[in-house]
Write a protein that holds these residues in place. Structure first.
Motif, PDB file in Angstrom:
ATOM      1  N   LEU A  24      33.145 -14.070  36.224  1.00 34.81           N
ATOM      2  CA  LEU A  24      32.253 -12.929  36.041  1.00 34.81           C
ATOM      3  C   LEU A  24      31.024 -13.051  36.921  1.00 34.81           C
ATOM      4  N   ARG A  25      30.510 -14.264  37.015  1.00 37.02           N
ATOM      5  CA  ARG A  25      29.361 -14.474  37.883  1.00 37.02           C
ATOM      6  C   ARG A  25      29.708 -14.104  39.329  1.00 37.02           C
ATOM      7  N   LEU A  49      42.014  -8.436  33.240  1.00 37.16           N
ATOM      8  CA  LEU A  49      40.690  -8.532  33.860  1.00 37.16           C
ATOM      9  C   LEU A  49      40.672  -7.941  35.274  1.00 37.16           C
ATOM     10  N   LEU A  84      35.992 -18.153  32.613  1.00 34.48           N
ATOM     11  CA  LEU A  84      35.744 -16.720  32.668  1.00 34.48           C
ATOM     12  C   LEU A  84      34.338 -16.408  33.147  1.00 34.48           C
ATOM     13  N   VAL A  85      33.371 -17.153  32.621  1.00 33.84           N
ATOM     14  CA  VAL A  85      31.991 -16.823  32.952  1.00 33.84           C
ATOM     15  C   VAL A  85      31.707 -17.052  34.437  1.00 33.84           C
ATOM     16  N   LEU A 142      31.958  -7.628  44.392  1.00 29.10           N
ATOM     17  CA  LEU A 142      32.809  -6.716  43.623  1.00 29.10           C
ATOM     18  C   LEU A 142      33.550  -5.778  44.563  1.00 29.10           C
ATOM     19  N   ALA A 189      40.886  -4.299  35.195  1.00 29.44           N
ATOM     20  CA  ALA A 189      39.664  -3.643  34.748  1.00 29.44           C
ATOM     21  C   ALA A 189      38.611  -3.646  35.853  1.00 29.44           C
ATOM     22  N   LEU A 190      38.627  -4.675  36.677  1.00 28.32           N
ATOM     23  CA  LEU A 190      37.625  -4.780  37.737  1.00 28.32           C
ATOM     24  C   LEU A 190      37.951  -3.887  38.929  1.00 28.32           C
ATOM     25  N   VAL A 208      31.865 -11.852  40.409  1.00 28.85           N
ATOM     26  CA  VAL A 208      31.978 -10.407  40.652  1.00 28.85           C
ATOM     27  C   VAL A 208      30.723  -9.643  40.253  1.00 28.85           C
ATOM     28  N   ALA A 209      29.735 -10.338  39.747  1.00 25.45           N
ATOM     29  CA  ALA A 209      28.498  -9.684  39.326  1.00 25.45           C
ATOM     30  C   ALA A 209      27.558  -9.483  40.490  1.00 25.45           C
ATOM     31  N   ASP A 210      28.120  -9.148  41.638  1.00 25.26           N
ATOM     32  CA  ASP A 210      27.333  -8.865  42.843  1.00 25.26           C
ATOM     33  C   ASP A 210      28.019  -7.703  43.548  1.00 25.26           C
TER      34      ASP A 210
END
Lengths: 99, 99
Positions: B18-19, B93, B14-15, B27, B96-97, B21-23
């Motif tokens: 997340l990493r 997930l 998961l992490v 995203l 939500a994204l 899509v954390a851009d």
DNA sequence: CCGATAGTTCGATGATTGTCGAACAATTTG
DNA sequence: CAAATTGTTCGACAATCATCGAACTATCGG
């Protein structure tokens, strides 16, 4: 009495929230906060092997991203998810992160 | 014919997702892919102002994180969300994204 | 008031990251 | 084959990040 400001949920951006949880320690913290309760920031209670200052840094990023709020009672600082607001603004997100 | 390997969903963390899509750009890419279709990687079609090599870099991170697969047809490379697998492993997930 | 407790803030540092341009590879078209 | 198209890979660079220790602030108990 220090005040710990949090962003209005209108100003919270998804990509910033994602950046906040895109770290193993911070994702773990959010997992612990999933019960909705306010948890004391005491380092020992989180089961991660970093220093106080590093934990403080992670707490700050979580707060500034909009994910959490800090409750101060005397010497004790507690951290809590802003669940209701988050669920309204990003439906399903917290659930997906903490299942 | 080059092969673009993707991690087995069992190995996807998961992490790391997340990493990925954390851009903002990545995203945005995921947002475009939300329709489930395979999209050509052609830079012009994504409405972002970066070079080919940067886009290639972002596509690679998305693929290695487990979020996407690449379909090669001749000169054209297409990218697609691994929706079914993702929905099974991380329920809610992707929704939500990309809501 | 004094010592202990609970956190924050402040540099510093080493690692990671996003970006670019240039070179490279593979495929299609003339 | 030669040129154009589509995308990847490589090296470099500046910016950001996670981490630590030390200094600092604030509160509680004796």
């Amino acid at each position: 009495m220090t005040d710990y400001p949090i962003p209005a949920m209108d100003d919270v951006e998804l990509v910033e929230v994602l950046r906040a949880v895109a770290d193993p320690i911070r994702l773990h913290i959010v997992g612990v906060l999933a019960d909705g309760e306010a948890h004391p920031k005491t380092v020992d209670d989180w089961g991660v092997d970093v220093t106080k200052s590093t934990m403080s840094h992670h707490f700050k990023i979580l707060r500034e991203s909009g994910l959490t709020r800090t409750l101060v009672e005397g010497r004790t600082h507690c951290i809590q998810l802003r669940r209701v607001e988050l669920d309204e603004k990003f439906p399903g997100l917290v659930d997906a992160l903490t299942r």
